[in-house]
Design a protein around this motif. Structure first.
Motif, PDB file in Angstrom:
ATOM      1  N   SER A 253     122.143  72.366  91.760  1.00 20.96           N
ATOM      2  CA  SER A 253     122.280  73.820  91.569  1.00 20.96           C
ATOM      3  C   SER A 253     120.949  74.558  91.728  1.00 20.96           C
ATOM      4  O   SER A 253     120.869  75.749  91.486  1.00 20.96           O
ATOM      5  CB  SER A 253     122.835  74.087  90.167  1.00 20.96           C
ATOM      6  N   ILE A 254     119.902  73.831  92.164  1.00 21.97           N
ATOM      7  CA  ILE A 254     118.565  74.459  92.173  1.00 21.97           C
ATOM      8  C   ILE A 254     118.416  75.489  93.289  1.00 21.97           C
ATOM      9  O   ILE A 254     118.946  75.325  94.380  1.00 21.97           O
ATOM     10  CB  ILE A 254     117.471  73.375  92.279  1.00 21.97           C
ATOM     11  N   LYS A 255     117.721  76.578  92.980  1.00 18.86           N
ATOM     12  CA  LYS A 255     117.407  77.601  93.989  1.00 18.86           C
ATOM     13  C   LYS A 255     115.894  77.807  93.952  1.00 18.86           C
ATOM     14  O   LYS A 255     115.369  78.404  93.015  1.00 18.86           O
ATOM     15  CB  LYS A 255     118.114  78.921  93.644  1.00 18.86           C
ATOM     16  N   LEU A 256     115.211  77.298  94.954  1.00 19.16           N
ATOM     17  CA  LEU A 256     113.741  77.423  94.974  1.00 19.16           C
ATOM     18  C   LEU A 256     113.333  78.648  95.783  1.00 19.16           C
ATOM     19  O   LEU A 256     113.846  78.873  96.884  1.00 19.16           O
ATOM     20  CB  LEU A 256     113.111  76.177  95.603  1.00 19.16           C
ATOM     21  N   ASP A 257     112.417  79.438  95.233  1.00 24.76           N
ATOM     22  CA  ASP A 257     111.850  80.555  95.999  1.00 24.76           C
ATOM     23  C   ASP A 257     110.343  80.614  95.743  1.00 24.76           C
ATOM     24  O   ASP A 257     109.777  79.722  95.122  1.00 24.76           O
ATOM     25  CB  ASP A 257     112.536  81.874  95.626  1.00 24.76           C
ATOM     26  N   MET A 258     109.680  81.664  96.222  1.00 21.45           N
ATOM     27  CA  MET A 258     108.219  81.769  96.101  1.00 21.45           C
ATOM     28  C   MET A 258     107.747  81.804  94.641  1.00 21.45           C
ATOM     29  O   MET A 258     106.623  81.429  94.347  1.00 21.45           O
ATOM     30  CB  MET A 258     107.718  83.045  96.810  1.00 21.45           C
ATOM     31  N   ASP A 259     108.589  82.279  93.753  1.00 24.56           N
ATOM     32  CA  ASP A 259     108.283  82.369  92.316  1.00 24.56           C
ATOM     33  C   ASP A 259     106.928  83.052  92.085  1.00 24.56           C
ATOM     34  O   ASP A 259     106.000  82.476  91.518  1.00 24.56           O
ATOM     35  CB  ASP A 259     108.293  80.951  91.707  1.00 24.56           C
ATOM     36  N   GLU A 260     106.815  84.293  92.567  1.00 23.67           N
ATOM     37  CA  GLU A 260     105.533  85.004  92.540  1.00 23.67           C
ATOM     38  C   GLU A 260     104.979  85.234  91.132  1.00 23.67           C
ATOM     39  O   GLU A 260     103.782  85.356  90.929  1.00 23.67           O
ATOM     40  CB  GLU A 260     105.644  86.322  93.322  1.00 23.67           C
ATOM     41  N   LYS A 261     105.861  85.301  90.135  1.00 24.73           N
ATOM     42  CA  LYS A 261     105.399  85.542  88.765  1.00 24.73           C
ATOM     43  C   LYS A 261     105.064  84.227  88.043  1.00 24.73           C
ATOM     44  O   LYS A 261     104.562  84.235  86.922  1.00 24.73           O
ATOM     45  CB  LYS A 261     106.473  86.318  87.975  1.00 24.73           C
TER      46      LYS A 261
ATOM     47  N   ARG B 247     107.760  73.566 101.590  1.00 21.43           N
ATOM     48  CA  ARG B 247     107.645  74.965 102.043  1.00 21.43           C
ATOM     49  C   ARG B 247     106.696  75.785 101.173  1.00 21.43           C
ATOM     50  O   ARG B 247     106.291  76.878 101.553  1.00 21.43           O
ATOM     51  CB  ARG B 247     109.018  75.643 101.996  1.00 21.43           C
ATOM     52  N   PHE B 248     106.360  75.264  99.993  1.00 18.51           N
ATOM     53  CA  PHE B 248     105.588  76.079  99.042  1.00 18.51           C
ATOM     54  C   PHE B 248     104.165  75.549  98.832  1.00 18.51           C
ATOM     55  O   PHE B 248     103.595  75.713  97.773  1.00 18.51           O
ATOM     56  CB  PHE B 248     106.348  76.148  97.704  1.00 18.51           C
ATOM     57  N   GLN B 249     103.619  74.918  99.893  1.00 19.62           N
ATOM     58  CA  GLN B 249     102.304  74.290  99.731  1.00 19.62           C
ATOM     59  C   GLN B 249     101.149  75.282  99.694  1.00 19.62           C
ATOM     60  O   GLN B 249     100.088  74.980  99.166  1.00 19.62           O
ATOM     61  CB  GLN B 249     102.059  73.276 100.855  1.00 19.62           C
ATOM     62  N   SER B 250     101.342  76.462 100.269  1.00 22.90           N
ATOM     63  CA  SER B 250     100.216  77.407 100.321  1.00 22.90           C
ATOM     64  C   SER B 250      99.903  77.986  98.945  1.00 22.90           C
ATOM     65  O   SER B 250      98.753  78.255  98.622  1.00 22.90           O
ATOM     66  CB  SER B 250     100.502  78.532 101.314  1.00 22.90           C
ATOM     67  N   CYS B 251     100.954  78.153  98.118  1.00 26.97           N
ATOM     68  CA  CYS B 251     100.716  78.724  96.791  1.00 26.97           C
ATOM     69  C   CYS B 251     101.716  78.145  95.793  1.00 26.97           C
ATOM     70  O   CYS B 251     102.629  78.849  95.330  1.00 26.97           O
ATOM     71  CB  CYS B 251     100.832  80.248  96.884  1.00 26.97           C
ATOM     72  N   PRO B 252     101.569  76.838  95.460  1.00 29.20           N
ATOM     73  CA  PRO B 252     102.564  76.198  94.593  1.00 29.20           C
ATOM     74  C   PRO B 252     102.504  76.682  93.146  1.00 29.20           C
ATOM     75  O   PRO B 252     101.429  76.972  92.626  1.00 29.20           O
ATOM     76  CB  PRO B 252     102.214  74.712  94.691  1.00 29.20           C
ATOM     77  N   LYS B 253     103.670  76.764  92.514  1.00 30.42           N
ATOM     78  CA  LYS B 253     103.761  77.184  91.109  1.00 30.42           C
ATOM     79  C   LYS B 253     104.315  76.031  90.269  1.00 30.42           C
ATOM     80  O   LYS B 253     104.770  75.019  90.824  1.00 30.42           O
ATOM     81  CB  LYS B 253     104.683  78.409  90.994  1.00 30.42           C
ATOM     82  N   GLU B 254     104.311  76.215  88.951  1.00 33.02           N
ATOM     83  CA  GLU B 254     104.798  75.162  88.038  1.00 33.02           C
ATOM     84  C   GLU B 254     106.252  74.784  88.341  1.00 33.02           C
ATOM     85  O   GLU B 254     106.635  73.619  88.235  1.00 33.02           O
ATOM     86  CB  GLU B 254     104.675  75.628  86.586  1.00 33.02           C
ATOM     87  N   SER B 255     107.059  75.787  88.735  1.00 30.86           N
ATOM     88  CA  SER B 255     108.479  75.521  89.030  1.00 30.86           C
ATOM     89  C   SER B 255     108.618  74.549  90.205  1.00 30.86           C
ATOM     90  O   SER B 255     109.517  73.701  90.230  1.00 30.86           O
ATOM     91  CB  SER B 255     109.211  76.823  89.353  1.00 30.86           C
ATOM     92  N   HIS B 256     107.701  74.660  91.199  1.00 27.42           N
ATOM     93  CA  HIS B 256     107.741  73.766  92.363  1.00 27.42           C
ATOM     94  C   HIS B 256     107.269  72.363  91.969  1.00 27.42           C
ATOM     95  O   HIS B 256     107.845  71.359  92.385  1.00 27.42           O
ATOM     96  CB  HIS B 256     106.870  74.307  93.498  1.00 27.42           C
ATOM     97  N   LEU B 257     106.199  72.315  91.164  1.00 27.07           N
ATOM     98  CA  LEU B 257     105.632  71.025  90.759  1.00 27.07           C
ATOM     99  C   LEU B 257     106.649  70.204  89.953  1.00 27.07           C
ATOM    100  O   LEU B 257     106.762  68.996  90.132  1.00 27.07           O
ATOM    101  CB  LEU B 257     104.350  71.239  89.936  1.00 27.07           C
ATOM    102  N   SER B 258     107.417  70.896  89.095  1.00 24.09           N
ATOM    103  CA  SER B 258     108.382  70.155  88.273  1.00 24.09           C
ATOM    104  C   SER B 258     109.467  69.523  89.150  1.00 24.09           C
ATOM    105  O   SER B 258     109.980  68.440  88.854  1.00 24.09           O
ATOM    106  CB  SER B 258     109.004  71.072  87.217  1.00 24.09           C
TER     107      SER B 258
END
Length: 330
Positions: free
Chosen positions: A259-267, A302-313
Motif C-alpha cells: 500500500s506504500i506511496k512514495l513521493d519527494m516528501d519535501e517536508k 528515484r529519490f537519491q538526489s535528496c533522500p528523506k527518512e521515509s525513503h531510508l526506512s
C-alpha cells in the motif's frame, strides 16, 4: 613481511623495472604498500596479500600516460554465460593470472620511487624505471587487456563483436567460450580437450593460480549441478547487513508494503545522501541473482538526489527482507 617479499620477488621474475639514477626533468611517482586478506565464500581468510601500488593520481595526462580505457565484462554477461553453459550442459572453470598487470607493456617513460622499507642500501636516491605496468598506474588495465586479448586471438579465438571481453573458439562441432574480467578468466567448452588445451596454453604464457570449477565470482556464489546451475549472493547480503548495521534487525516477509506511496516528501527529515546512494548501489548489484527486489530498489532509487527518512526506512525494509531470505537465488 613474507607477503611483501613475495611481491618483490614477482617483480624480479617478471622484470617489471630497473634501478636507474633519478632523472632531472621527469616527474617521479610515489609508491605505497596495500595489504589485504583474501577470503573465500565463507569469509575465511585464505591468504594475506601485499601489493605495491604506484600513486597514479600524480600522473599527468599526455606526459605519464595516454590512452587508459580498458573494457570490463558486465555482470549480465557473466550471468548470460552461466545460463548458456547450463543450456549446453558443460562445466565452467575459472583461473586467475598472478599479478596480471605486470604482464602489460607500457609505451611511456615512467619512473617510480623505491618501495617503502625496501630502499637500496648502495643507491638510496635512485629510482625505478618501469618496463611493465604497475598496479595504480592509469594505463595499467589497458596495457594488460591488450596483452591478454592479443594472446587469446593469436591462439585461434574470435573476439565478441558487442562484448569485447568474451572470446569464442570453434573446432569442428565443438566450441570453447572464454570470458575475461580483468585478471579473472572464466572458460568452458563442449569438449573437455578444448578446456585442457586452453588451460595449458595460458600456463605456458602467464603465471596462473587457482584453476578449478567456477564456484565464487564477483560476489556470486555458483553451484553447477547435474539438474542445473544455481546462483545466489548470500555472502554479499551478510556483508551488506554488517556494513549498514542491520544484522540484529527483525526480518520482513516482503520487500515492500503493497500500500506504500512514495513521493519527494519535501517536508520530511533529510538523511545522509552518500549512505543512501551506497545502499541503492549495493542493492542494484544484488539484483543479478534477486529479481524479486528489482521493483522495490528501482522505486527507492528515484529519490537519491535528496533522500528523506521515509525513503531510508523503505530501503531498510528491503534489507530486513533480504536478511530472512538469504538463500534465495536463481
Amino acid at each position: 613481511m613474507i607477503a611483501m617479499q613475495e611481491e618483490l620477488t614477482q617483480f624480479e621474475r617478471s622484470e617489471v623495472w630497473e634501478l636507474v639514477p633519478r632523472p632531472q626533468n621527469q616527474s617521479v611517482i610515489g609508491t605505497r604498500w596495500v595489504f589485504r586478506n583474501k577470503m573465500d565464500e565463507n569469509g575465511i581468510i585464505i591468504r594475506n596479500k601485499a601489493r605495491l601500488v604506484a600513486q597514479g593520481f600524480n600522473q599527468e595526462e599526455w606526459i605519464d600516460y595516454e590512452e587508459t580505457f580498458a573494457p570490463v565484462a558486465r555482470l549480465e554477461a557473466i550471468r548470460m554465460l552461466l545460463a548458456f553453459a547450463c543450456f549446453k550442459d558443460f562445466v565452467l572453470y575459472q583461473m586467475d593470472v598472478k599479478s596480471a598487470f605486470f604482464n602489460g607493456f607500457i609505451n611511456e617513460e615512467v619512473y617510480v620511487e623505491q618501495p617503502p622499507g625496501f630502499q637500496s642500501f648502495n643507491f638510496p636516491n635512485h629510482v625505478f624505471r618501469l618496463k611493465k605496468a604497475l598496479y595504480g598506474l592509469k594505463q595499467a588495465p589497458r596495457a594488460w587487456y591488450e596483452r591478454l586479448s592479443k594472446f587469446i586471438l593469436k591462439k585461434g579465438s574470435k573476439m565478441g563483436k558487442i562484448d569485447t571481453t568474451s572470446f569464442i573458439k570453434t573446432k569442428e562441432n565443438d566450441m570453447l567460450l572464454v570470458q575475461i574480467y580483468i585478471d579473472d578468466i572464466i572458460f568452458g567448452a563442449t569438449n573437455v580437450s578444448l578446456c585442457e588445451g586452453f588451460s595449458k596454453c595460458m600456463h605456458s604464457e602467464f603465471k596462473m593460480s587457482m584453476v578449478g570449477e567456477l564456484n565464487f565470482f564477483l560476489g556470486l556464489q555458483i553451484k553447477q549441478l547435474k539438474e542445473g546451475t544455481f546462483i545466489n549472493q548470500a555472502k554479499y547480503i551478510r556483508d551488506l547487513l554488517k556494513r549498514f548495521d542491520i544484522e540484529e534487525a527483525k526480518t520482513m516477509k516482503t520487500p515492500m508494503s503493497s500500500s506504500i506511496k512514495l513521493d519527494m516528501d519535501e517536508k520530511g527529515k533529510p538523511v545522509n545522501s552518500t549512505m543512501y546512494r551506497g545502499m541503492i548501489g549495493s542493492l542494484l548489484y544484488l539484483t543479478a541473482s534477486r529479481p524479486d527486489i528489482m521493483y522495490s530498489v528501482c522505486l527507492c532509487a528515484r529519490f537519491q538526489s535528496c533522500p528523506k527518512e521515509s525513503h531510508l526506512s523503505v530501503v531498510k525494509r528491503i534489507l530486513r527482507y533480504l536478511k530472512g531470505t538469504m538463500d534465495i537465488g536463481l
